[in-house]
Design a protein around this motif. Structure first.
Motif, PDB file in Angstrom:
ATOM      1  N   ILE A   1       3.761   3.176   3.883  1.00 17.32           N
ATOM      2  CA  ILE A   1       2.674   3.426   2.923  1.00 17.32           C
ATOM      3  C   ILE A   1       1.409   3.912   3.622  1.00 17.32           C
ATOM      4  O   ILE A   1       0.760   4.852   3.170  1.00 17.32           O
ATOM      5  CB  ILE A   1       2.339   2.139   2.123  1.00 17.32           C
ATOM      6  CG1 ILE A   1       3.538   1.698   1.291  1.00 17.32           C
ATOM      7  CG2 ILE A   1       1.139   2.357   1.215  1.00 17.32           C
ATOM      8  CD1 ILE A   1       3.864   2.615   0.157  1.00 17.32           C
TER       9      ILE A   1
ATOM     10  N   ILE B   1       1.833   8.965  -5.096  1.00 15.12           N
ATOM     11  CA  ILE B   1       2.280   7.676  -4.546  1.00 15.12           C
ATOM     12  C   ILE B   1       2.097   6.595  -5.616  1.00 15.12           C
ATOM     13  O   ILE B   1       2.965   5.737  -5.830  1.00 15.12           O
ATOM     14  CB  ILE B   1       1.458   7.263  -3.291  1.00 15.12           C
ATOM     15  CG1 ILE B   1       1.402   8.388  -2.268  1.00 15.12           C
ATOM     16  CG2 ILE B   1       2.049   6.016  -2.647  1.00 15.12           C
ATOM     17  CD1 ILE B   1       0.486   8.104  -1.083  1.00 15.12           C
TER      18      ILE B   1
ATOM     19  N   ARG C   1       1.644   7.480   4.416  1.00 14.44           N
ATOM     20  CA  ARG C   1       1.593   8.297   3.204  1.00 14.44           C
ATOM     21  C   ARG C   1       0.163   8.396   2.668  1.00 14.44           C
ATOM     22  O   ARG C   1      -0.272   9.449   2.226  1.00 14.44           O
ATOM     23  CB  ARG C   1       2.542   7.743   2.129  1.00 14.44           C
ATOM     24  CG  ARG C   1       4.006   7.904   2.525  1.00 14.44           C
ATOM     25  CD  ARG C   1       4.947   7.379   1.472  1.00 14.44           C
ATOM     26  NE  ARG C   1       5.015   8.199   0.269  1.00 14.44           N
ATOM     27  CZ  ARG C   1       5.605   9.367   0.193  1.00 14.44           C
ATOM     28  NH1 ARG C   1       6.167   9.901   1.263  1.00 14.44           N
ATOM     29  NH2 ARG C   1       5.640  10.034  -0.949  1.00 14.44           N
TER      30      ARG C   1
ATOM     31  N   GLY D   1       4.812   4.145  -7.428  1.00 15.75           N
ATOM     32  CA  GLY D   1       4.675   2.694  -7.316  1.00 15.75           C
ATOM     33  C   GLY D   1       4.679   1.993  -8.655  1.00 15.75           C
ATOM     34  O   GLY D   1       4.919   0.787  -8.744  1.00 15.75           O
TER      35      GLY D   1
ATOM     36  N   THR E   1       6.081  -0.824   2.876  1.00 14.35           N
ATOM     37  CA  THR E   1       6.889   0.384   2.667  1.00 14.35           C
ATOM     38  C   THR E   1       7.195   0.535   1.183  1.00 14.35           C
ATOM     39  O   THR E   1       7.042  -0.404   0.412  1.00 14.35           O
ATOM     40  CB  THR E   1       8.233   0.293   3.415  1.00 14.35           C
ATOM     41  OG1 THR E   1       8.924  -0.861   2.933  1.00 14.35           O
ATOM     42  CG2 THR E   1       8.041   0.206   4.911  1.00 14.35           C
ATOM     43  N   ASP E   2       7.640   1.745   0.793  1.00 16.34           N
ATOM     44  CA  ASP E   2       7.952   1.972  -0.621  1.00 16.34           C
ATOM     45  C   ASP E   2       9.449   1.810  -0.898  1.00 16.34           C
ATOM     46  O   ASP E   2      10.200   1.339  -0.046  1.00 16.34           O
ATOM     47  CB  ASP E   2       7.399   3.327  -1.082  1.00 16.34           C
ATOM     48  CG  ASP E   2       8.147   4.503  -0.474  1.00 16.34           C
ATOM     49  OD1 ASP E   2       9.117   4.283   0.280  1.00 16.34           O
ATOM     50  OD2 ASP E   2       7.757   5.645  -0.763  1.00 16.34           O
TER      51      ASP E   2
ATOM     52  N   LEU F   1       2.346  -1.061  -3.915  1.00 11.31           N
ATOM     53  CA  LEU F   1       2.657   0.364  -4.013  1.00 11.31           C
ATOM     54  C   LEU F   1       1.681   1.115  -4.909  1.00 11.31           C
ATOM     55  O   LEU F   1       1.249   2.205  -4.599  1.00 11.31           O
ATOM     56  CB  LEU F   1       4.075   0.554  -4.568  1.00 11.31           C
ATOM     57  CG  LEU F   1       5.202   0.282  -3.595  1.00 11.31           C
ATOM     58  CD1 LEU F   1       6.532   0.554  -4.261  1.00 11.31           C
ATOM     59  CD2 LEU F   1       5.037   1.158  -2.382  1.00 11.31           C
TER      60      LEU F   1
END
Lengths: 306, 304
Positions: A94, A258, A97, A262, A87-88, A272
């Motif tokens: 993720i 994204i 996404r 990250g 996850t972010d 990320l």
């Protein structure tokens, strides 16, 4: 023997026979070319993921969960089994996404290339066919665009019009037509000197009709090859602009976006920034493989090179 | 040669005119910058006065003419963010960008020439497969991602090189590799295919059959000739190089033109945007001209 052939011709119209063998040949060639096949499979999978994203994504890509922030992918200690790729910083999944990000990449990649291709095709055909002053003016325009990196032109347009998906498509389309124009023009220049064009002209066929009926079909294969390879560079351009914060804006999800999110967590959560970049690289690689294979089958001149 | 250079320089004029026209039109369409320049509590009268003073009420053609008169004197207007003339700000950042571009080109050449030749002379071996495979992957990678991965490996994990900044040679390594890899990959493919073509030519076969040392055949007979197409196409990469520099600079906080420009785009500081576009266009054109002259030197068969 001759009877057999005539019966075949009676049963299946000639054009149909030709079409079938053409498709069969393409399929055979695809199966024979290892990289072509790999490229085709990658592009097919990415397109499938983009189309069916809502059914494939395990989570809502925008759903935040503050109890599960910065979870690593499942093969690393401390992961959450529900979030395969982790996850972010806002607890968003993720994998979901990245799945949704494929939509923007392909949408922008394909639409921008279509727009650039149409502009380039028209400019190239007109410049190559008519020549003279029209050609000179259009080629000066091409030189001007060549003197400026694509991304710079895109930045100027975005500074003026602001960022959104439609603007981005138009911006990339309007800045990328030059490559098509040059190649289509040079093909048109040589084709218009060929006998069949001269013959058409001598029986009084009008110029626009000559362009559409005689020149266009002959430039189309190189056009398809550059278009395919252009989708690859367009996806990178879109990702770069989104990474700079000037392309796709949140909440719309893009791979570049994204990656940019990250970047601030590089020291603690490497996945990320790593995973979306991997998605871009694999997609672009697939398109390049597919494009190279298309060039081999469509453009006989390139065969046996490198 | 002189005639050729003069001819090429004259060709630059219409190109720059077209670029200036496109950029000016875009900025004109974008609307006036007055709203961004005055404080929030400015009255309508203040706005009108400023518009009149800046000539923003003139017709498009008059504005463009005035703008071009300024440009010819190196005046692109003032940056409203820095409150000074835009061109000096841009020129001040140029050396850092050139430094990065030059270092990347060196890296690209250092990768491309040995690997390209090596894989051409050992066609269809594992080495060749490795070189061509790696160059395709390198071409597929977005350079900003490569930059971040290099930071992750060499700065964050291994702590060998600085994450960002400018000044020492250590600062230059990662950005130069980031920018040089993609171009190096493209050049490797070119050197390889160009060498493959030339190694199959009669004169190379003759040289080989005469018993000339293999090294000499490859480097003296084949390599020099294989450079001509490489330089032609590398010249086309210059635009990619400069474009890539803009992004690479952002990744590494490199204090070059790219960083300034992207800031300017974000704040809609159009004077800087216009000046940057001009400077970059001239840079690309001049570099192309140098490449043009270089391959004329390498290939005496080309007439001016």
């Amino acid at each position: 023997m001759s009877e057999q052939i005539t019966t075949v011709e009676k049963e299946i119209p000639y054009t149909q026979v030709k079409k079938q063998s053409g498709a069969g040949k393409i399929l055979k060639s695809l199966l024979r070319s290892k990289t072509g096949l790999v490229g085709f499979i990658i592009v097919f999978i990415v397109a499938f993921i983009a189309i069916f994203a809502p059914w494939l994504a395990p989570f809502d890509p925008g759903a935040m969960d503050v109890t599960k922030i910065l979870k690593p992918p499942i093969w690393i200690d401390g992961s959450d089994p529900a979030h395969i790729l982790g996850t972010d910083n806002l607890g968003r999944d993720i994998l979901s996404r990245i799945i949704y990000g494929s939509r923007v990449s392909l949408l922008v990649g394909i639409s921008a290339v279509a727009l650039a291709g149409i502009i380039g095709l028209i400019v190239g055909l007109v410049a190559g066919f008519y020549g003279g002053i029209v050609d000179m003016i259009l080629m000066r325009l091409v030189d001007s665009f060549l003197a400026i990196p694509n991304i710079l032109f895109a930045l100027v347009f975005l500074a003026v019009f602001g960022a959104s998906v439609p603007t981005l498509i138009i911006v990339i389309g309007v800045t990328n037509w030059v490559a098509y124009a040059r190649i289509v023009r040079s093909e048109a220049l040589s084709i218009k000197e060929r006998e069949f064009v001269k013959a058409a002209r001598s029986i009084g066929v009008r110029n626009p009709l000559i362009i559409i009926r005689h020149i266009l079909p002959n430039v189309i294969s190189s056009f398809i090859v550059i278009s395919t390879l252009s989708v690859a560079s367009t996806i990178i351009l879109e990702a770069s602009l989104s990474f700079l914060g000037l392309g796709i804006q949140p909440p719309t999800i893009s791979w570049g976006g994204i990656l940019s999110d990250g970047r601030d967590y590089l020291a603690t959560s490497w996945w990320l920034a790593t995973l979306p970049g991997l998605a871009i690289t694999i997609t672009v690689l697939g398109i390049i493989f597919l494009g190279d294979w298309l060039r081999d089958i469509l453009d006989p001149r390139s065969q046996g090179r490198g | 040669m002189l005639k050729f250079i003069v001819k090429k320089l004259l060709e630059i004029v219409p190109v720059l005119l077209i670029i200036s026209f496109i950029v000016f039109t875009l900025v004109f369409v974008a609307g006036d910058p007055v709203a961004l320049m005055l404080p929030d509590d400015a009255t309508q009268e203040d706005i009108n006065n400023l518009r009149e003073a800046m000539g923003l009420n003139d017709p498009f053609i008059v504005q463009y003419g005035n703008y071009m008169l300024g440009v010819l004197q190196g005046d692109f207007g003032d940056s409203f963010r820095y409150n000074t003339a835009a061109l000096p700000l841009v020129l001040e950042r140029l050396p850092a960008t050139l430094e990065l571009a030059a270092a990347s080109m060196v890296i690209a050449i250092l990768i491309a020439i040995p690997f390209g030749i090596w894989s051409a002379t050992k066609r269809n071996t594992i080495l060749d497969l490795f070189v061509t495979g790696t160059s395709v992957v390198a071409k597929a990678m977005p350079n900003f991602w490569l930059g971040i991965m290099l930071i992750l490996i060499f700065s964050v994990t291994l702590g060998m090189l600085p994450v960002s900044g400018h000044g020492t040679w250590q600062h230059l390594i990662l950005p130069a590799i980031t920018l040089g890899t993609g171009i190096g990959a493209e050049m490797t493919r070119l050197v390889r295919s160009s060498m493959v073509d030339i190694l199959n030519q009669e004169y190379v076969r003759t040289a080989k059959s005469k018993g000339i040392n293999r090294f000499f055949v490859v480097y003296k007979h084949a390599f020099r000739n294989s450079l001509i197409p490489v330089i032609t196409i590398t010249a086309l990469q210059i635009s990619t190089l400069v474009g890539g520099a803009l992004i690479t600079e952002t990744v590494f906080s490199w204090p070059g033109l790219g960083q300034l420009l992207i800031q300017a785009v974000n704040t809609r500081d159009m004077a800087i945007v216009q000046a940057s576009v001009f400077v970059i266009a001239i840079l690309v054109i001049v570099m192309n001209l140098i490449a043009d002259m270089l391959y004329r030197v390498l290939d005496p068969r080309i007439k001016y």
